[in-house]
Design a protein around this motif. Structure first.
Motif, PDB file in Angstrom:
ATOM      1  N   PHE A   2       0.854  -1.189   0.000  1.00 47.98           N
ATOM      2  CA  PHE A   2       0.000   0.000   0.000  1.00 47.98           C
ATOM      3  C   PHE A   2       0.886   1.235   0.000  1.00 47.98           C
ATOM      4  O   PHE A   2       1.825   1.337   0.795  1.00 47.98           O
ATOM      5  N   ASP A   3       0.578   2.165  -0.893  1.00 47.06           N
ATOM      6  CA  ASP A   3       1.336   3.421  -0.989  1.00 47.06           C
ATOM      7  C   ASP A   3       0.618   4.484  -0.155  1.00 47.06           C
ATOM      8  O   ASP A   3      -0.232   5.217  -0.651  1.00 47.06           O
ATOM      9  N   HIS A   4       0.967   4.531   1.124  1.00 52.08           N
ATOM     10  CA  HIS A   4       0.369   5.460   2.087  1.00 52.08           C
ATOM     11  C   HIS A   4       0.821   6.879   1.754  1.00 52.08           C
ATOM     12  O   HIS A   4       1.997   7.123   1.477  1.00 52.08           O
ATOM     13  N   ARG A   5      -0.123   7.806   1.805  1.00 55.90           N
ATOM     14  CA  ARG A   5       0.179   9.190   1.417  1.00 55.90           C
ATOM     15  C   ARG A   5       1.349   9.781   2.190  1.00 55.90           C
ATOM     16  O   ARG A   5       2.209  10.436   1.615  1.00 55.90           O
ATOM     17  N   SER A   6       1.438   9.566   3.503  1.00 57.27           N
ATOM     18  CA  SER A   6       2.503  10.206   4.278  1.00 57.27           C
ATOM     19  C   SER A   6       3.609   9.246   4.723  1.00 57.27           C
ATOM     20  O   SER A   6       4.719   9.680   4.980  1.00 57.27           O
ATOM     21  N   LYS A   7       3.340   7.947   4.772  1.00 52.48           N
ATOM     22  CA  LYS A   7       4.335   6.999   5.276  1.00 52.48           C
ATOM     23  C   LYS A   7       5.014   6.198   4.176  1.00 52.48           C
ATOM     24  O   LYS A   7       5.882   5.379   4.452  1.00 52.48           O
ATOM     25  N   GLY A   8       4.611   6.407   2.934  1.00 50.11           N
ATOM     26  CA  GLY A   8       5.207   5.665   1.831  1.00 50.11           C
ATOM     27  C   GLY A   8       4.676   4.244   1.771  1.00 50.11           C
ATOM     28  O   GLY A   8       3.544   3.966   2.156  1.00 50.11           O
ATOM     29  N   LEU A   9       5.510   3.339   1.293  1.00 48.29           N
ATOM     30  CA  LEU A   9       5.092   1.956   1.110  1.00 48.29           C
ATOM     31  C   LEU A   9       5.021   1.237   2.452  1.00 48.29           C
ATOM     32  O   LEU A   9       6.008   1.149   3.179  1.00 48.29           O
ATOM     33  N   VAL A  10       3.833   0.728   2.765  1.00 49.84           N
ATOM     34  CA  VAL A  10       3.585  -0.006   4.014  1.00 49.84           C
ATOM     35  C   VAL A  10       2.875  -1.316   3.677  1.00 49.84           C
ATOM     36  O   VAL A  10       2.354  -1.487   2.585  1.00 49.84           O
ATOM     37  N   GLY A  11       2.836  -2.210   4.639  1.00 51.30           N
ATOM     38  CA  GLY A  11       2.224  -3.510   4.427  1.00 51.30           C
ATOM     39  C   GLY A  11       0.705  -3.480   4.501  1.00 51.30           C
ATOM     40  O   GLY A  11       0.095  -2.580   5.077  1.00 51.30           O
ATOM     41  N   LEU A  12       0.117  -4.529   3.913  1.00 53.80           N
ATOM     42  CA  LEU A  12      -1.316  -4.781   4.021  1.00 53.80           C
ATOM     43  C   LEU A  12      -1.501  -6.107   4.736  1.00 53.80           C
ATOM     44  O   LEU A  12      -0.968  -7.135   4.306  1.00 53.80           O
ATOM     45  N   HIS A  13      -2.238  -6.078   5.845  1.00 54.45           N
ATOM     46  CA  HIS A  13      -2.552  -7.299   6.583  1.00 54.45           C
ATOM     47  C   HIS A  13      -3.720  -8.036   5.924  1.00 54.45           C
ATOM     48  O   HIS A  13      -4.679  -7.403   5.473  1.00 54.45           O
ATOM     49  N   VAL A  14      -3.641  -9.353   5.950  1.00 55.36           N
ATOM     50  CA  VAL A  14      -4.784 -10.206   5.675  1.00 55.36           C
ATOM     51  C   VAL A  14      -5.246 -10.665   7.050  1.00 55.36           C
ATOM     52  O   VAL A  14      -4.456 -11.209   7.833  1.00 55.36           O
ATOM     53  N   MET A  15      -6.512 -10.402   7.360  1.00 53.71           N
ATOM     54  CA  MET A  15      -7.057 -10.728   8.681  1.00 53.71           C
ATOM     55  C   MET A  15      -8.265 -11.646   8.511  1.00 53.71           C
ATOM     56  O   MET A  15      -9.045 -11.479   7.574  1.00 53.71           O
ATOM     57  N   VAL A  16      -8.395 -12.604   9.438  1.00 52.52           N
ATOM     58  CA  VAL A  16      -9.460 -13.597   9.350  1.00 52.52           C
ATOM     59  C   VAL A  16     -10.100 -13.821  10.696  1.00 52.52           C
ATOM     60  O   VAL A  16      -9.430 -13.789  11.744  1.00 52.52           O
ATOM     61  N   LYS A  17     -11.410 -14.044  10.663  1.00 48.78           N
ATOM     62  CA  LYS A  17     -12.156 -14.463  11.855  1.00 48.78           C
ATOM     63  C   LYS A  17     -12.957 -15.698  11.469  1.00 48.78           C
ATOM     64  O   LYS A  17     -13.761 -15.664  10.545  1.00 48.78           O
ATOM     65  N   LYS A  18     -12.728 -16.788  12.175  1.00 42.40           N
ATOM     66  CA  LYS A  18     -13.505 -18.013  11.975  1.00 42.40           C
ATOM     67  C   LYS A  18     -14.853 -17.825  12.661  1.00 42.40           C
ATOM     68  O   LYS A  18     -14.929 -17.296  13.756  1.00 42.40           O
ATOM     69  N   LEU A  19     -15.918 -18.246  12.008  1.00 44.32           N
ATOM     70  CA  LEU A  19     -17.260 -18.096  12.592  1.00 44.32           C
ATOM     71  C   LEU A  19     -17.762 -19.426  13.138  1.00 44.32           C
ATOM     72  O   LEU A  19     -17.365 -20.472  12.739  1.00 44.32           O
TER      73      LEU A  19
END
Length: 161
Positions: free
Chosen positions: A144-161
């Protein structure tokens, strides 16, 4: 605060904060400068998905969209996206929308909910999702190209139901 299905008449009140959030460049990778009609096509879900609004009286405080994460053989996993009007920040709108999506997915028979792209430095969202039982199962570095922080990570998050 009530949460109800979004209608076509709600979109003119959603679009201003939708476009403000996208323009901020901190949480969503939608293209900049989308007009109302283009943005509406991206946000207002069609069945089996659903878009809702959190309202207090006539004021729209936030919105969420939800549906299957993938079609076909992946349709047993739900996903969701959330936007809270910055003017309503700190009022529990995100939590209420998150709880709504979890309940919706559970009632719909989904096995889990997967968020594909939670910006790593969006600590408010990461904390909220973790408090609702989501786990970070991986992080795509510099996705992700964050406007002020530059390139940052993207989390994949999961919740089992």
């Amino acid at each position: 605060m009530d949460i109800r299905e979004a209608t076509a008449q709600d979109w003119p009140r959603i679009y201003p904060f939708w476009s403000e959030i996208v323009a901020a460049g901190e949480t969503y990778a939608y293209p900049l400068g989308l007009g109302s009609a283009e943005a509406r096509e991206l946000w207002m879900e069609q069945p089996p998905g659903l878009t809702v609004v959190a309202v207090e009286g006539d004021e729209i405080l936030g919105t969420a969209k939800m549906g299957p994460n993938r079609p076909g053989r992946g349709a047993h996993v739900a996903t969701g996206s959330f936007m809270v009007d910055p003017h309503a920040s700190g009022r529990g709108v995100g939590r209420a929308l998150g709880e709504f999506v979890v309940d919706w997915a559970r009632r719909g028979g989904y096995h889990s909910i997967q968020f594909n792209a939670v910006v790593q430095v969006n600590t408010v969202a990461v904390h909220l999702w973790q408090s609702l039982g989501f786990e970070i199962i991986g992080t795509v570095p510099e996705a992700f190209d964050h406007r002020s922080k530059g390139l940052v990570g993207l989390h994949v998050m999961v919740k089992k139901l």
